[in-house]
Design a protein around this motif. Structure first.
Motif, PDB file in Angstrom:
ATOM      1  N   TRP A  35      43.050  10.082  18.045  1.00 19.95           N
ATOM      2  CA  TRP A  35      42.765  11.283  18.820  1.00 19.95           C
ATOM      3  C   TRP A  35      43.292  11.084  20.232  1.00 19.95           C
ATOM      4  N   ARG A  37      43.988  13.317  24.106  1.00 24.14           N
ATOM      5  CA  ARG A  37      43.589  14.495  24.864  1.00 24.14           C
ATOM      6  C   ARG A  37      44.544  14.673  26.043  1.00 24.14           C
ATOM      7  N   ARG A  44      49.102  13.208  28.466  1.00 22.61           N
ATOM      8  CA  ARG A  44      48.315  13.016  27.252  1.00 22.61           C
ATOM      9  C   ARG A  44      47.892  11.557  27.176  1.00 22.61           C
ATOM     10  N   ASP A  88      35.756  15.346  30.609  1.00 24.51           N
ATOM     11  CA  ASP A  88      36.220  15.306  29.221  1.00 24.51           C
ATOM     12  C   ASP A  88      36.928  16.599  28.823  1.00 24.51           C
ATOM     13  N   ALA A  90      39.567  19.062  28.074  1.00 23.85           N
ATOM     14  CA  ALA A  90      40.971  18.841  27.733  1.00 23.85           C
ATOM     15  C   ALA A  90      41.263  19.496  26.389  1.00 23.85           C
ATOM     16  N   TYR A  92      42.323  18.573  22.784  1.00 18.63           N
ATOM     17  CA  TYR A  92      42.260  17.374  21.956  1.00 18.63           C
ATOM     18  C   TYR A  92      43.191  17.532  20.747  1.00 18.63           C
ATOM     19  N   GLY A 105      46.374  21.461  18.947  1.00 17.30           N
ATOM     20  CA  GLY A 105      45.135  20.872  19.428  1.00 17.30           C
ATOM     21  C   GLY A 105      43.985  21.859  19.452  1.00 17.30           C
ATOM     22  N   GLN A 107      40.715  23.099  22.090  1.00 17.73           N
ATOM     23  CA  GLN A 107      40.242  23.031  23.466  1.00 17.73           C
ATOM     24  C   GLN A 107      38.771  22.642  23.507  1.00 17.73           C
TER      25      GLN A 107
END
Length: 112
Positions: A35, A37, A44, A88, A90, A92, A105, A107
């Protein structure tokens, strides 16, 4: 390779969320998955990874707060996030080692 992440949303600080990613077009069960983000204006970054044997690794900024897991029968990798912080926030993404494809991704926004 198709990687579809979902499960993001808006959560309050201190809250929890689980995001999922379904993979197709790969030999999922023998792949190391991860994973990542990306926050606005930032690069990233790798959050967590899990090998085909279930060995996990976490970035220092999430250690103790997140858990990565996988379900090979469903070609799915999960990221359980607890004690979420505003930083946190971001998008992902999931990826397969060596991290060449990221797919769409999901959000995650941590805000009161």
């Amino acid at each position: 390779v198709q990687l579809q992440a979902f499960g993001g949303g808006l959560v309050q600080p201190g809250g929890y969320l689980r995001v999922s990613c379904v993979a197709s077009g790969i030999s999922f069960s023998i792949s190391t998955m991860g994973w990542f983000r990306q926050a606005p204006g930032k690069q990233r970054e790798l959050v967590a990874s899990i090998t085909s044997l279930g060995k996990t690794d976490y970035a220092d900024f999430v250690k103790g707060r997140v858990t990565i897991s996988r379900d090979n029968a469903k070609n799915t990798v999960y990221l359980q996030m607890n004690s979420l912080k505003p930083e946190d926030t971001a998008v992902y993404y999931c990826s397969k080692y060596p991290w060449r494809s990221f797919g769409q991704g999901t959000q995650v926004t941590v805000s009161s």
